[in-house]
Design an enzyme around this catalytic site. Sequence first.
Site, PDB file in Angstrom:
ATOM      1  N   TYR A 157      33.658  34.319  49.189  1.00 56.85           N
ATOM      2  CA  TYR A 157      33.464  33.066  48.544  1.00 56.85           C
ATOM      3  C   TYR A 157      32.309  32.898  48.727  1.00 56.85           C
ATOM      4  O   TYR A 157      31.849  31.823  47.053  1.00 56.85           O
ATOM      5  CB  TYR A 157      34.524  32.441  48.591  1.00 56.85           C
ATOM      6  CG  TYR A 157      35.898  33.249  48.924  1.00 56.85           C
ATOM      7  CD1 TYR A 157      36.301  32.378  47.270  1.00 56.85           C
ATOM      8  CD2 TYR A 157      36.585  33.856  49.003  1.00 56.85           C
ATOM      9  CE1 TYR A 157      38.137  33.150  47.154  1.00 56.85           C
ATOM     10  CE2 TYR A 157      37.960  35.018  49.099  1.00 56.85           C
ATOM     11  CZ  TYR A 157      38.320  34.051  47.476  1.00 56.85           C
ATOM     12  OH  TYR A 157      39.861  34.854  47.835  1.00 56.85           O
ATOM     13  N   HIS A 160      51.200  38.756  41.850  1.00 59.31           N
ATOM     14  CA  HIS A 160      49.407  38.527  42.130  1.00 59.31           C
ATOM     15  C   HIS A 160      49.474  40.381  42.780  1.00 59.31           C
ATOM     16  O   HIS A 160      48.000  41.460  42.484  1.00 59.31           O
ATOM     17  CB  HIS A 160      49.175  37.747  42.559  1.00 59.31           C
ATOM     18  CG  HIS A 160      47.521  37.023  43.112  1.00 59.31           C
ATOM     19  ND1 HIS A 160      46.848  37.246  41.508  1.00 59.31           N
ATOM     20  CD2 HIS A 160      46.995  37.403  43.679  1.00 59.31           C
ATOM     21  CE1 HIS A 160      45.570  37.195  42.041  1.00 59.31           C
ATOM     22  NE2 HIS A 160      45.301  37.611  43.571  1.00 59.31           N
ATOM     23  N   ASP A 193      42.501  40.124  41.727  1.00 57.05           N
ATOM     24  CA  ASP A 193      41.936  38.205  42.260  1.00 57.05           C
ATOM     25  C   ASP A 193      40.155  39.324  42.628  1.00 57.05           C
ATOM     26  O   ASP A 193      39.789  39.117  41.730  1.00 57.05           O
ATOM     27  CB  ASP A 193      42.870  39.131  43.837  1.00 57.05           C
ATOM     28  CG  ASP A 193      41.858  37.807  45.055  1.00 57.05           C
ATOM     29  OD1 ASP A 193      42.900  36.835  43.816  1.00 57.05           O
ATOM     30  OD2 ASP A 193      41.728  38.248  45.619  1.00 57.05           O
TER      31      ASP A 193
END
Length: 372
Positions: free
Chosen positions: A296, A350, A169
Site C-alpha cells: 500500500y 468482496h 481488491d
Amino acid sequence: MKNVTEFKVSVPQPVLDDLKNRLQNTRWPGEAEGSGWHFGTSQAYLKDLVGYWLDQYDWQKQEAQLNKYPQYIADVNGVKVHFQYIKGKTEDAKPLILTHGWPDSYYRFHKIIALLTEGDQSFDLIIPSIPGFGFSEKIAMPSEAVADLWTVLMTENLGYEKFYAAGGDVGMSVVKALASKYPEVVAGVHFTDVGYPMGQEDPGTMTENETQFAQFVQQWWYSEGAYAMVHATKPQSIAYGLNDSPVGLAAWILSFGNAGAPYEIIEEAFGGKDELLTNIMIYWTTQTIATSARMYKADAMMQWSGAPPLQKTNVPAGVALFPREAQFPREWAERFVNVVSFKKMEAGGHFAALEVPHVFAEELQSFFYSIS
C-alpha cells in the site's frame, strides 16, 4: 516453461510448535463491555477462534490441500514469484491469470480451480502470489510493477502470446495496469471492483450516481478504512506486533476481512473456520504480513511521485458487482476500463470466489468466452 522450478508447501514442525506456544501464551487485552465488533475485532469471537486453532485446526490436512494442484517458483526479472498452474482439459483452453488482494492470498481462488479447468469452457489457470505475499519473494512492489512481472511471467516464462486477467481488491489495481500498459498481449480483463473516489475527481464531471457513490465511500473510509491509511503511511509500525503475535495478526485480518459484510458472516466470507485460518496461516508461516502491508505504501509513493495516471484502453472489460461490495455505478467503472459487460450479481461479496464459487466461475466463463 522457462526459469521455473516445482514447489510444494512444507512448513517445518518447529514453526508450528512455536505458533502453538505463542497462541497458548497470548496476553488478552480485554474489551469494553458490550462493544462486540464496534471497537474492532471481538475478543469473544477471537478467543473462540483461537481455541479452535489450537484444538481442532489441522494444518497438515490443509497443507495437503494446498499441494493438491501443481505449484511453481518462477524467476521473473530477478523476482521469485510463486504460482499455481493448472491446465484446462480442453484443447482451446484460454490462459487466465487470477490476482488476489489483501487480506487474502492466492488461496482466494482454490474453490474455482476445478470449476474453471474441467468444463467445456475451460482455462489454463495461473494463480500467483503477489510479491510480498505468501510464498513469493518478500519484497513490496507497486501494482504497476506487479503488472510488469505478470506480463513477463505469462509471455516469457510460460510462453503465451496473449492471455486474459481477472482480479479484485489489490488485484484490481494490478489487472487495470495490465490492460493499460499491455493491450497488445492482454485479450480481456474482469473486475469485481474498479477503485474508489479519493477526492481527486472533478465534481463537475461526476454524475448524480457517482456523487452518491463518492459520499458513501467517504463515510466508509472514516468508519472502516483505518487499515488502508495505516498500510499506506506507517506499515512498519504495525509490522512488529503482527509478525510477532499470531493472535494480533488474526485480529488485524479479521477486523477488515469483513469487507462491508455483517460481522457475523466473516467465516462465510472466507468459507469457514478452516479456510479462514489457512489464509491467516499463509501470512504467518511465511512472515509476509509486513511486506503485504508495505505494498500500500509502495502504491501511495508512486501516486505521490507525480507519475502520470494509467490511461484507459480498449481492452474488453467485464465487471461483476456483488451485493456485499461497494455499489459503484457503471459510469464510474467506465472512467477506467472499456466496460463491455456490467452485471449486478444476486449473492456474494468482496471475496466472491470463496463465498459463491459457482456463481463467480460461471461469470468468468460467460464473459471471457463471449469476447473470444
